[in-house]
Design a protein around this motif. Structure first.
Motif, PDB file in Angstrom:
ATOM      1  N   ASN A 242       0.818  -1.211   0.000  1.00  0.00           N
ATOM      2  CA  ASN A 242       0.000   0.000   0.000  1.00  0.00           C
ATOM      3  C   ASN A 242       0.855   1.267   0.000  1.00  0.00           C
ATOM      4  O   ASN A 242       0.355   2.352   0.296  1.00  0.00           O
ATOM      5  CB  ASN A 242      -0.928   0.011   1.229  1.00  0.00           C
ATOM      6  N   ASN A 243       2.126   1.135  -0.337  1.00  0.00           N
ATOM      7  CA  ASN A 243       3.019   2.292  -0.300  1.00  0.00           C
ATOM      8  C   ASN A 243       2.593   3.382  -1.287  1.00  0.00           C
ATOM      9  O   ASN A 243       2.687   4.575  -0.992  1.00  0.00           O
ATOM     10  CB  ASN A 243       4.460   1.859  -0.595  1.00  0.00           C
ATOM     11  N   ALA A 244       2.139   2.977  -2.483  1.00  0.00           N
ATOM     12  CA  ALA A 244       1.736   3.956  -3.489  1.00  0.00           C
ATOM     13  C   ALA A 244       0.543   4.773  -3.010  1.00  0.00           C
ATOM     14  O   ALA A 244       0.484   5.990  -3.211  1.00  0.00           O
ATOM     15  CB  ALA A 244       1.400   3.243  -4.799  1.00  0.00           C
ATOM     16  N   GLN A 245      -0.412   4.106  -2.382  1.00  0.00           N
ATOM     17  CA  GLN A 245      -1.589   4.799  -1.869  1.00  0.00           C
ATOM     18  C   GLN A 245      -1.192   5.855  -0.849  1.00  0.00           C
ATOM     19  O   GLN A 245      -1.644   7.008  -0.911  1.00  0.00           O
ATOM     20  CB  GLN A 245      -2.544   3.789  -1.233  1.00  0.00           C
ATOM     21  N   LYS A 246      -0.334   5.500   0.084  1.00  0.00           N
ATOM     22  CA  LYS A 246       0.088   6.445   1.120  1.00  0.00           C
ATOM     23  C   LYS A 246       0.858   7.617   0.522  1.00  0.00           C
ATOM     24  O   LYS A 246       0.675   8.766   0.924  1.00  0.00           O
ATOM     25  CB  LYS A 246       0.946   5.716   2.158  1.00  0.00           C
ATOM     26  N   ALA A 247       1.699   7.322  -0.471  1.00  0.00           N
ATOM     27  CA  ALA A 247       2.531   8.370  -1.068  1.00  0.00           C
ATOM     28  C   ALA A 247       1.686   9.395  -1.820  1.00  0.00           C
ATOM     29  O   ALA A 247       1.896  10.607  -1.686  1.00  0.00           O
ATOM     30  CB  ALA A 247       3.562   7.748  -1.993  1.00  0.00           C
ATOM     31  N   ILE A 248       0.730   8.938  -2.613  1.00  0.00           N
ATOM     32  CA  ILE A 248      -0.058   9.872  -3.413  1.00  0.00           C
ATOM     33  C   ILE A 248      -1.013  10.668  -2.534  1.00  0.00           C
ATOM     34  O   ILE A 248      -1.263  11.861  -2.789  1.00  0.00           O
ATOM     35  CB  ILE A 248      -0.819   9.124  -4.542  1.00  0.00           C
ATOM     36  N   ILE A 249      -1.560  10.062  -1.495  1.00  0.00           N
ATOM     37  CA  ILE A 249      -2.427  10.798  -0.575  1.00  0.00           C
ATOM     38  C   ILE A 249      -1.631  11.870   0.148  1.00  0.00           C
ATOM     39  O   ILE A 249      -2.095  13.013   0.325  1.00  0.00           O
ATOM     40  CB  ILE A 249      -3.102   9.838   0.421  1.00  0.00           C
TER      41      ILE A 249
END
Length: 345
Positions: free
Chosen positions: A277-284
């Motif tokens: 879920n790293n991409a989700q956290k980064a874009i948020i």
């Protein structure tokens, strides 16, 4: 606009199929018990006043009343006053690659499904922001104009699949140009494009489109879906994979270098979407950093309660249930409202 003020009470509707199952089981047990005393046809002749159908009708009236009572508790309402309000937020256009290569399963359950789930969680995190969706392959078109209707956004998201565009390819430049034109004309609001792609089959024109977007103050972020090692592309409905003209299995790989170049030119970030879920956290986190301005939004500020109609329906159902007796009235014994039995000539 229609809504339920207390939608949690709608979960009571789950009881309805359970009540039906319990009632059918009770009838089954009752018939078995009657059969122990003798032949059912003979028993029916010995009990002429017992109605076969009236108890069923009474049950269904009560059953319907319970269902409407659940709706009543949820407080149905209609919007009566639409106003334009200002809230602090940003505008985000998501451009999603739906080419066949996005069906590869190096990211579980597939590149496309992973991207759709990431988008759904992104929408869930939004509060006062606006979001729009563009899908692209060989062509690009708007799936959802920019809006703050998050429910509609998630509904449109569920319908996305590669069949929406017949022309294959990865027209990133066309998608970014379309996204750039899709923002509202409001001044001072933070704007961002989130490009979700595996970068395969790049058709040119992407960098020019990114530069045009940045000149208008739009940030371009890129989420690269897949792994550099790549994976074959499944053929839907079969256990086979897509092949080239020579019969070799096509392996699609994440074009990470191109994705990084787009993000760098667009003053945004690049994040690889993998099985975490790293991409989700980064874009948020990146969206939260953007300057938020007053975003004009049309909302219903007043609602009229609509429980009265539901209450009348419940009252009529319960009165009907009370007026129907389980036994036949001797005065109307020859009138078979609840039976298919014809009067003997």
């Amino acid at each position: 606009m229609f809504r339920f003020e207390e939608p949690a009470y709608l979960y009571l509707l789950i009881l309805l199929p359970l009540l039906v199952a319990f009632y059918l089981y009770s009838n089954y047990r009752r018939r078995k018990a009657i059969q122990k005393f003798g032949d059912p046809i003979l028993m029916a002749q010995l009990m002429p006043d017992v109605s076969r159908y009236r108890p069923d009708v009474k049950f269904w009236f009560v059953w319907a009343a319970i269902g409407f009572f659940s709706v009543l508790l949820a407080r149905p309402q209609f919007g009566s006053k639409l106003e334009t309000v200002k809230r602090q937020g940003v505008e985000v256009m998501v451009a999603l690659d739906i080419s066949n290569s996005m069906l590869a399963q190096d990211v579980q359950p597939s590149r496309l499904e992973k991207a759709k789930r990431l988008m759904a969680r992104l929408v869930d995190k939004m509060q006062n922001d606006k979001v729009g969706m563009i899908v692209f392959a060989g062509d690009a078109f708007t799936q959802l104009p920019i809006t703050n209707d998050y429910i509609s956004a998630k509904m449109f998201l569920e319908t996305i699949d590669p069949s929406l565009i017949s022309k294959q390819g990865t027209a990133i430049g066309a998608a970014i140009n379309l996204a750039t034109r899709s923002f509202t004309p409001q001044e001072g609001v933070g704007r961002a494009i989130i490009l979700i792609t595996d970068g395969e089959n790049h058709e040119g024109g992407a960098m020019e489109a990114v530069k045009a977007a940045t000149e208008k103050g739009i940030q371009v972020n890129v989420l690269g879906v897949g792994l550099p090692d790549g994976a074959p592309i499944p053929v839907e409905g079969t256990n086979d994979y897509r092949r080239d003209r020579e019969g070799n299995v096509i392996v699609t790989r994440l074009n990470e270098q191109m994705c990084q170049e787009i993000a760098k030119t667009g003053n945004g970030i690049y994040v690889r979407v993998d099985n975490t879920n790293n991409a989700q956290k980064a874009i948020i986190s990146e969206i939260d950093k953007m300057a938020k301005a007053d975003v004009e939004t049309k909302v219903y500020t007043e609602y009229n309660e609509q429980f009265q109609a539901v209450a009348w329906i419940i009252l009529i159902l319960l009165l009907a249930e009370m007026l129907i007796l389980e036994r036949k009235n001797p005065l109307f014994r020859n009138i078979h409202l609840f039976s298919t039995k014809k009067k003997e000539q």
